[in-house]
Design a protein around this motif. Structure first.
Motif, PDB file in Angstrom:
ATOM      1  N   SER A 134     -22.366  11.440 -20.782  1.00 22.40           N
ATOM      2  CA  SER A 134     -23.734  10.921 -20.838  1.00 22.40           C
ATOM      3  C   SER A 134     -24.591  11.473 -19.699  1.00 22.40           C
ATOM      4  CB  SER A 134     -23.725   9.378 -20.805  1.00 22.40           C
ATOM      5  OG  SER A 134     -25.038   8.888 -20.816  1.00 22.40           O
TER       6      SER A 134
ATOM      7  N   ARG B 104     -26.344   6.556 -18.900  1.00 27.38           N
ATOM      8  CA  ARG B 104     -26.507   5.176 -19.398  1.00 27.38           C
ATOM      9  C   ARG B 104     -26.400   4.194 -18.233  1.00 27.38           C
ATOM     10  NH1 ARG B 104     -23.730   4.442 -25.339  1.00 27.38           N
ATOM     11  NH2 ARG B 104     -24.010   6.571 -26.080  1.00 27.38           N
TER      12      ARG B 104
ATOM     13  N   LYS C  88      -9.635   8.925 -27.697  1.00 29.19           N
ATOM     14  CA  LYS C  88     -10.640   8.186 -26.911  1.00 29.19           C
ATOM     15  C   LYS C  88     -10.616   6.727 -27.329  1.00 29.19           C
ATOM     16  CE  LYS C  88     -14.869   9.800 -25.861  1.00 29.19           C
ATOM     17  NZ  LYS C  88     -16.202  10.369 -26.154  1.00 29.19           N
TER      18      LYS C  88
ATOM     19  N   ASN D 272     -17.750  11.435 -30.257  1.00 31.57           N
ATOM     20  CA  ASN D 272     -17.637   9.979 -30.413  1.00 31.57           C
ATOM     21  C   ASN D 272     -18.152   9.666 -31.821  1.00 31.57           C
ATOM     22  OD1 ASN D 272     -20.477   9.642 -30.370  1.00 31.57           O
ATOM     23  ND2 ASN D 272     -20.509   9.498 -28.146  1.00 31.57           N
TER      24      ASN D 272
ATOM     25  N   ASP E 129     -20.192  18.180 -25.389  1.00 28.16           N
ATOM     26  CA  ASP E 129     -20.283  16.854 -25.998  1.00 28.16           C
ATOM     27  C   ASP E 129     -21.126  16.960 -27.270  1.00 28.16           C
ATOM     28  OD1 ASP E 129     -19.668  14.151 -26.001  1.00 28.16           O
ATOM     29  OD2 ASP E 129     -21.414  13.559 -24.837  1.00 28.16           O
TER      30      ASP E 129
HETATM   31  O1  G3P Z   1     -19.197   9.833 -25.528  1.00 30.03           O
HETATM   32  C1  G3P Z   1     -20.074   9.321 -24.578  1.00 30.03           C
HETATM   33  C2  G3P Z   1     -21.294  10.135 -24.373  1.00 30.03           C
HETATM   34  O2  G3P Z   1     -21.352  11.128 -25.339  1.00 30.03           O
HETATM   35  C3  G3P Z   1     -22.542   9.309 -24.399  1.00 30.03           C
HETATM   36  O3  G3P Z   1     -23.607  10.151 -24.208  1.00 30.03           O
HETATM   37  O4  G3P Z   1     -25.962  10.840 -24.306  1.00 30.03           O
HETATM   38  O5  G3P Z   1     -25.106   9.099 -25.905  1.00 30.03           O
HETATM   39  O6  G3P Z   1     -25.404   8.564 -23.503  1.00 30.03           O
HETATM   40  P1  G3P Z   1     -25.109   9.624 -24.505  1.00 30.03           P
END
Ligand code: G3P
Length: 226
Positions: free
Chosen positions: A167, A135, A86, A28, A6
């Motif tokens: 996340s 989250r 996405k 993202n 990620d």
């Molecule tokens: O794409 C969702 C994910 O990357 C969110 O991660 O660490 O920003 O909560 P985070």
């Protein structure tokens, strides 16, 4: 469970790929912004490095279904067929998912905080649903439990959608989902490196080397110990 990175930083991606077996990369808009370069410059560099068979997940930014659909098509046109569009799991996003999945596009339903969102995304034809484990924890609900519940909803209803858990704050969260057998997790490079960053492992390996060198001499290995 597939394991994805990620992050959009090519140097970090290359470093993780060098050591670990990785199935792809997720991004993202915030991750792309953090990398600082133009979005398609960043993403094309990643695609070139990971190869056309690997999964690349790229998020749309528009807020209407019509624009999300256009964005999704452009993303796949630019980055190749193993690119997952996405789409945030909001009403306009669900509308876009229905249309894009009907047209054969690969979809990752993102920004999932509740099991019912994941159920709706699956019904709309998403290939992956991405619950935000940490989250959700930060909201005072158990992110692992929510993710397991989503996994069960998919299984019990014969829905083909897989989980792409996202996340994460620590290795334990990833491990718990691995034990449960969810489809995939996407994890930041520093957490992946932390999986086996353990002084007990390093010192066990050091003792093997010391013992062997005690028998055969400094620097000797099974290559040159005769
Ligand atoms: O794409 C969702 C994910 O990357 C969110 O991660 O660490 O920003 O909560 P985070």
């Amino acid at each position: 469970m597939k394991l994805l990175i990620d992050d959009a930083n090519i140097e970090k991606i290359k470093k993780i790929y060098e050591y670990y077996a990785i199935d792809g990369v997720t991004t993202n808009p915030s991750i792309i912004a953090k990398n600082g370069k133009k979005p398609y410059e960043t993403l094309k560099e990643i695609r070139e490095f990971i190869g056309k068979e690997a999964e690349l997940h790229v998020q749309v930014v528009s807020s209407t279904a019509e624009e999300m659909i256009k964005e999704g098509k452009k993303i796949v046109e630019e980055l190749g067929e193993n690119t997952y569009v996405k789409i945030p799991t909001v009403p306009e996003g669900l509308k876009a998912m229905k249309q894009l999945s009907k047209e054969g596009y690969k979809i990752t339903a993102t920004a999932i905080y509740t099991p019912i969102q994941a159920y709706l995304a699956a019904k709309a034809g998403a290939d992956y649903a991405a619950p935000y484990v940490n989250r959700i924890d930060n909201l005072g609900t158990n992110g692992i439990e929510v993710t397991r519940k989503i996994h069960d909803i998919f299984e019990n209803n014969g829905l083909k959608t897989q989980i792409l858990a996202a996340s994460f704050k620590n290795s334990l969260q990833v491990l718990e989902l691995c034990e449960y057998g969810v489809g995939a997790s996407t994890v930041a490079p520093d957490i992946i490196e932390g999986f086996i960053n353990n002084p007990n492992i390093s010192s066990a390996v050091e003792v093997f080397t010391e013992d062997f060198e005690g028998l055969c001499g400094k620097g000797k290995t099974m290559l040159n110990c005769d």
